[in-house]
Enzyme design. Sequence first.
Site, PDB file in Angstrom:
ATOM      1  N   GLU A 149       4.693  -6.127  -7.157  1.00 33.19           N
ATOM      2  CA  GLU A 149       5.857  -6.025  -8.035  1.00 33.19           C
ATOM      3  C   GLU A 149       7.152  -6.371  -7.307  1.00 33.19           C
ATOM      4  O   GLU A 149       7.296  -6.129  -6.103  1.00 33.19           O
ATOM      5  CB  GLU A 149       5.951  -4.606  -8.614  1.00 33.19           C
ATOM      6  CG  GLU A 149       4.730  -4.242  -9.439  1.00 33.19           C
ATOM      7  CD  GLU A 149       4.750  -2.833  -9.988  1.00 33.19           C
ATOM      8  OE1 GLU A 149       3.864  -2.505 -10.800  1.00 33.19           O
ATOM      9  OE2 GLU A 149       5.646  -2.051  -9.613  1.00 33.19           O
ATOM     10  N   CYS A 196      14.728  -7.661  -5.256  1.00 36.03           N
ATOM     11  CA  CYS A 196      14.053  -6.726  -4.348  1.00 36.03           C
ATOM     12  C   CYS A 196      12.606  -7.182  -4.233  1.00 36.03           C
ATOM     13  O   CYS A 196      11.861  -7.169  -5.216  1.00 36.03           O
ATOM     14  CB  CYS A 196      14.144  -5.314  -4.907  1.00 36.03           C
ATOM     15  SG  CYS A 196      13.275  -4.075  -3.934  1.00 36.03           S
ATOM     16  N   CYS A 230       1.184   0.471   0.932  1.00 39.85           N
ATOM     17  CA  CYS A 230       1.950   0.798   2.139  1.00 39.85           C
ATOM     18  C   CYS A 230       1.179   1.843   2.940  1.00 39.85           C
ATOM     19  O   CYS A 230       0.548   2.737   2.371  1.00 39.85           O
ATOM     20  CB  CYS A 230       3.337   1.319   1.777  1.00 39.85           C
ATOM     21  SG  CYS A 230       4.395   1.628   3.211  1.00 39.85           S
ATOM     22  N   CYS A 237       5.061   7.868   3.012  1.00 43.02           N
ATOM     23  CA  CYS A 237       6.259   8.666   2.722  1.00 43.02           C
ATOM     24  C   CYS A 237       5.986   9.507   1.478  1.00 43.02           C
ATOM     25  O   CYS A 237       5.556   8.985   0.444  1.00 43.02           O
ATOM     26  CB  CYS A 237       7.464   7.754   2.515  1.00 43.02           C
ATOM     27  SG  CYS A 237       7.925   6.821   3.999  1.00 43.02           S
ATOM     28  N   CYS A 297       7.472   8.648  -2.102  1.00 47.85           N
ATOM     29  CA  CYS A 297       7.349   7.272  -2.592  1.00 47.85           C
ATOM     30  C   CYS A 297       6.060   7.085  -3.386  1.00 47.85           C
ATOM     31  O   CYS A 297       4.973   7.465  -2.932  1.00 47.85           O
ATOM     32  CB  CYS A 297       7.392   6.302  -1.403  1.00 47.85           C
ATOM     33  SG  CYS A 297       7.306   4.569  -1.882  1.00 47.85           S
ATOM     34  N   CYS A 347      14.033   2.466  -7.086  1.00 47.67           N
ATOM     35  CA  CYS A 347      13.618   2.647  -5.701  1.00 47.67           C
ATOM     36  C   CYS A 347      12.517   3.707  -5.603  1.00 47.67           C
ATOM     37  O   CYS A 347      12.649   4.816  -6.125  1.00 47.67           O
ATOM     38  CB  CYS A 347      14.832   3.070  -4.868  1.00 47.67           C
ATOM     39  SG  CYS A 347      14.483   3.334  -3.128  1.00 47.67           S
TER      40      CYS A 347
END
Length: 524
Positions: A224, A247, A254, A258, A261, A497
């Site tokens: 995305e 972005c 990932c 985190c 996230c 974000c």
Amino acid sequence: QRSNPRTSLLSPTIRHTIMRTLVAFQAVVVKETSSLPRRSHLLFGRGKRHGRGAMVIKVAQQQQQQQQQQQMHSSSPPDLAKLNELFPSSEAYYQSMSRPKTIAKPDKIALKSMTRDEMKDWLVSIDEKPSRVEQLIESMYRRRQLSPTKAAAGEEEKDDDGNSSVSNYCNDVEDMSSEISAKFRAKMHELASFGGDLTLDSINVAKDGTRKVTYALSDGGIVESVIIPPLPGEAEEDGKKGRTTVCVSSQLGCAMNCQFCFTAKMGLRKNLNANQIVQQVVNARDIAGEDVTNVVFMGMGEPLHNTENVLKAVKIMTDPKGLNFSKNRVTVSTSGLIPGIERFLDESDCMLAVSLNATTNEIRNWIMPINRKYPLEDLLGVIRERFSNNSSGGGGSSSSSSSSDERAKRSRRQQRVFFEYIMLANVNDSFEDADRIIEISKTIPCKINLIYFNTHDGSEFTCSNQEHILAFRNYLLENGVLATIRKSRGDEEMAACGQLGKPEDQANWKPQPPRMKPPKSMSI
């Protein structure tokens, strides 16, 4: 020839003779061994007890070899193409093997994964002029001219949804201008591809105009990207239109885990190639027009965990005759991988942003597990070394500071590092945290971007309320820290974000990484 570089000093005639002998010897061995019965040891014996049988085989092989050599010298020379295939010349061969290939067409060179210099070297290797690189770069990264009729009418090609058509750029070698020689175009069609190894899947538009763009990767998975337009009334200082930012993602998933996230729930499934990163930017300009002026690596993935492809993509984006992004308008964000930070600052003049998000190791170990490998003091130490604070005094011997001064020169374009700080209620938003940020800013020239936490299903965190965020920002400003609040964009479309990704996607599926336990001193 590959095992001993000194053989390259031999004359071509001697090398040719050696190759012919090797080919002949190989043919003898293959033919002789294939003609022997499968149970030849029953006829000739084997091992030490039957040395005579082994000698019989050896004599037969020598006789057959002599006959083959006589036939070879009496016949025409061997096929040089076959010899080159068996014994490729070292440098050109290994360069060709290392050049990036497209996923969709593995036999073709991925030109969007190559920098200008790499493209020049490749053109020379296929007996083309290096100046042809300008034609390739312009074809891939410059917007094509409309037909005279549409240009006169001021029209733009649109798809069924009213978006700019993807045909505004050359996404296939066959789309190259007819002004380029047909012979060169035919050669490129045979050897290379303009493909980005991803195809447009969907575009979802939020109320504020933010567009979440999803792409299907050629090797499986959905990645995305987000196009963020300026808000109404937003304008640059020089009076021009407000900036439009794309972005981009650098990985599918990932590995940083985190805790706040959504992308982290996917785990790391694969790195994106340089052409897959660059194609997101090309498509963004196709969709939103030439107003796209900024690129941020803040989508899916940790960019400096895919350093090789990210550095190459950044170099391609900032080529002045290609996409022509200013180095001040390309920002790479990292969770704090120190080796990647050092390499990025050594090799690129683009902007660096660091996701700080906590001011103590206790909290950062919890919400950003990468801190356990690269703790806060080490991370800040590297940043402090590279971004020297001119306002801070201090002595110290010139010999001890000379090496750090030399390394800091690489950051001369960027005077302040960007620290991103997601505001998590009762986790990292106390005024004690603000005091520690103030102390950091005294030795590191920085800008603090306070970010609203964008919630998602299954998250145990909540965002600090708006009044508290404003008070936090004002407290920093009053104490001399440059701080801003980044507005949340596209939240209702999961485009904000920390909201990108599809953990449920079965392509390259991996189990969800473990949740980290909060420190004993915390209760949320």
